[in-house]
Scaffold this motif. Structure first.
Motif, PDB file in Angstrom:
ATOM      1  N   ASP A 150     -35.753   3.168  13.184  1.00 52.54           N
ATOM      2  CA  ASP A 150     -35.504   2.795  14.581  1.00 52.54           C
ATOM      3  C   ASP A 150     -35.746   4.034  15.426  1.00 52.54           C
ATOM      4  O   ASP A 150     -35.435   5.146  14.988  1.00 52.54           O
ATOM      5  CB  ASP A 150     -34.056   2.303  14.754  1.00 52.54           C
ATOM      6  CG  ASP A 150     -33.867   1.514  16.041  1.00 52.54           C
ATOM      7  OD1 ASP A 150     -34.142   2.054  17.129  1.00 52.54           O
ATOM      8  OD2 ASP A 150     -33.429   0.352  15.962  1.00 52.54           O
ATOM      9  N   ASP A 151     -36.298   3.850  16.631  1.00 53.88           N
ATOM     10  CA  ASP A 151     -36.544   5.021  17.475  1.00 53.88           C
ATOM     11  C   ASP A 151     -35.257   5.515  18.131  1.00 53.88           C
ATOM     12  O   ASP A 151     -35.205   6.634  18.633  1.00 53.88           O
ATOM     13  CB  ASP A 151     -37.616   4.734  18.539  1.00 53.88           C
ATOM     14  CG  ASP A 151     -37.283   3.523  19.391  1.00 53.88           C
ATOM     15  OD1 ASP A 151     -36.752   2.543  18.848  1.00 53.88           O
ATOM     16  OD2 ASP A 151     -37.550   3.561  20.600  1.00 53.88           O
ATOM     17  N   SER A 152     -34.218   4.689  18.135  1.00 59.01           N
ATOM     18  CA  SER A 152     -32.958   5.103  18.743  1.00 59.01           C
ATOM     19  C   SER A 152     -32.005   5.671  17.693  1.00 59.01           C
ATOM     20  O   SER A 152     -31.736   5.038  16.662  1.00 59.01           O
ATOM     21  CB  SER A 152     -32.301   3.910  19.437  1.00 59.01           C
ATOM     22  OG  SER A 152     -30.929   4.182  19.657  1.00 59.01           O
ATOM     23  N   THR A 160     -39.441  -2.949  18.370  1.00 52.99           N
ATOM     24  CA  THR A 160     -40.026  -2.289  19.534  1.00 52.99           C
ATOM     25  C   THR A 160     -39.872  -0.769  19.395  1.00 52.99           C
ATOM     26  O   THR A 160     -38.800  -0.233  19.626  1.00 52.99           O
ATOM     27  CB  THR A 160     -39.335  -2.790  20.821  1.00 52.99           C
ATOM     28  OG1 THR A 160     -39.191  -4.206  20.735  1.00 52.99           O
ATOM     29  CG2 THR A 160     -40.163  -2.456  22.046  1.00 52.99           C
ATOM     30  N   ALA A 181     -34.013  -6.161  19.134  1.00 54.46           N
ATOM     31  CA  ALA A 181     -33.519  -6.569  20.453  1.00 54.46           C
ATOM     32  C   ALA A 181     -34.374  -7.716  20.990  1.00 54.46           C
ATOM     33  O   ALA A 181     -33.932  -8.491  21.825  1.00 54.46           O
ATOM     34  CB  ALA A 181     -33.569  -5.389  21.423  1.00 54.46           C
ATOM     35  N   ASP A 182     -35.611  -7.793  20.504  1.00 54.21           N
ATOM     36  CA  ASP A 182     -36.491  -8.906  20.892  1.00 54.21           C
ATOM     37  C   ASP A 182     -36.134 -10.092  20.011  1.00 54.21           C
ATOM     38  O   ASP A 182     -36.494 -10.140  18.842  1.00 54.21           O
ATOM     39  CB  ASP A 182     -37.957  -8.509  20.700  1.00 54.21           C
ATOM     40  CG  ASP A 182     -38.905  -9.503  21.354  1.00 54.21           C
ATOM     41  OD1 ASP A 182     -38.480 -10.639  21.641  1.00 54.21           O
ATOM     42  OD2 ASP A 182     -40.073  -9.151  21.585  1.00 54.21           O
TER      43      ASP A 182
END
Lengths: 121, 203
Positions: free
Chosen positions: A9-11, A56, A83-84
């Motif tokens: 995950d990018d977060s 995403t 989240a999508d």
């Protein structure tokens, strides 16, 4: 034996949320990746049993990762955490071979059900 | 924004917004009966006085509409959400959705879409921080308006800060662009920092 697990995950917050949502009884060696390119580099270089994959992301998104896993025949289970949440997206990732589709934000209840279902805990 | 928030706080806020935006996209997709390509919304916290200038260029050669909706929650959480639309595709989308294509129906459509976007997005955000919000009815501030910066100036004047959330929706058959602005009072920054720190402590 501990299962090698990759959280992609990018977060940073999202990666921590996944880690914290895993039950204590789940014996895992956890690696992390901040985007799809990093994830594929890890998947190509070592055995990973299970991937928690965001969709995403910059560089290469989760769909790109799923396509590469399928094309290259990389052997791992993938649980998408996204989240999508559009039904269309869920259909797409299932067609690309993902085991499950979890709506963000992730929590222990959501993961335990899936891990139990697939005999991972 | 880098000066206001630490890197960890920024990452946290971005993730909360991504999740809220995912919910809003899903609702919008159901309303428009199409698939919405979701991009990571770029967020930026700016002084509200900077807002008119920041949007002048993007909206200078196009007709635009502004729709506003106020929100109010617990612990003094309050603000005004503004959605800005470029109207190039409005007629086509109105026809697609079965609205009449006169100007009154166009406004009705924009109000409906704004309400879906704003309330779903903000409810999603509020849920994640254990808050709940109530809303005023959405109102069209201006439409078919070529001087967007002036309209923005009149609205932004009442607030000190603006959280800019750049939304660019790509529908399957046509593009649909809009921007969302959350106008908030100056003291909100320390509140937001406090909330983000509380979440970060949990993980």
């Amino acid at each position: 034996m501990a299962l090698p697990v990759l959280i992609c995950d990018d977060s940073l917050l999202a990666r921590k949320q996944v880690r914290k949502s895993l039950p204590e009884s789940f014996d895992a060696d956890i690696l992390t990746a901040g985007n799809g390119v990093e994830a594929l580099a890890i998947l190509r270089s070592q055995e990973i049993g299970l991937v928690f994959l965001d969709l995403t992301m910059p560089e290469l998104d989760g769909i790109g990762v799923l396509e590469a896993i399928k094309q290259e025949g990389l052997d791992c289970f993938v649980i998408v955490i996204s989240a999508d949440i559009q039904p269309e997206m869920q259909k797409r990732v299932t067609e690309l071979g993902a085991l499950a589709f979890v709506h963000k934000p992730v929590n222990p209840e959501k993961l335990v059900v899936i891990l139990k279902q697939y005999g991972l805990i | 924004m880098s000066t206001v928030f630490s890197e960890e706080q920024r990452d946290c806020l971005q993730e909360l917004i991504n999740v809220a935006m995912g919910l809003a996209s899903d609702k919008l997709a159901r309303f428009l009966n199409t698939f919405v390509h979701l991009q990571v919304p770029a967020i930026e916290l700016v002084s509200s006085a900077q807002i008119p200038a920041q949007f002048e260029a993007r909206y200078s050669n196009t007709e635009a509409a502004l729709v506003s909706q106020g929100f109010l929650g617990n612990d003094g959480l309050r603000g005004e959400a503004i959605v800005l639309y470029q109207l190039d595709n409005a007629h086509r989308i109105a026809a697609l959705l079965g609205y009449d294509t006169d100007s009154a129906s166009e406004l009705e459509m924009l109000t409906d879409i704004s309400s879906i976007l704003t309330t779903t997005f903000l409810n999603g955000l509020a849920d994640q921080i254990d808050n709940s919000l109530s809303y005023s009815a959405p109102r069209v501030l201006s439409s078919r308006q070529t001087n967007v910066s002036q309209a923005l100036q009149e609205t932004a004047f009442h607030w000190e800060l603006a959280l800019k959330v750049d939304i660019s929706y790509q529908l399957i058959d046509h593009s649909f662009n809009c921007d969302m602005l959350l106008l908030i009072p100056g003291e909100a920054v320390s509140n937001i920092q406090h909330i983000l720190d509380r979440i970060l402590e949990e993980y």
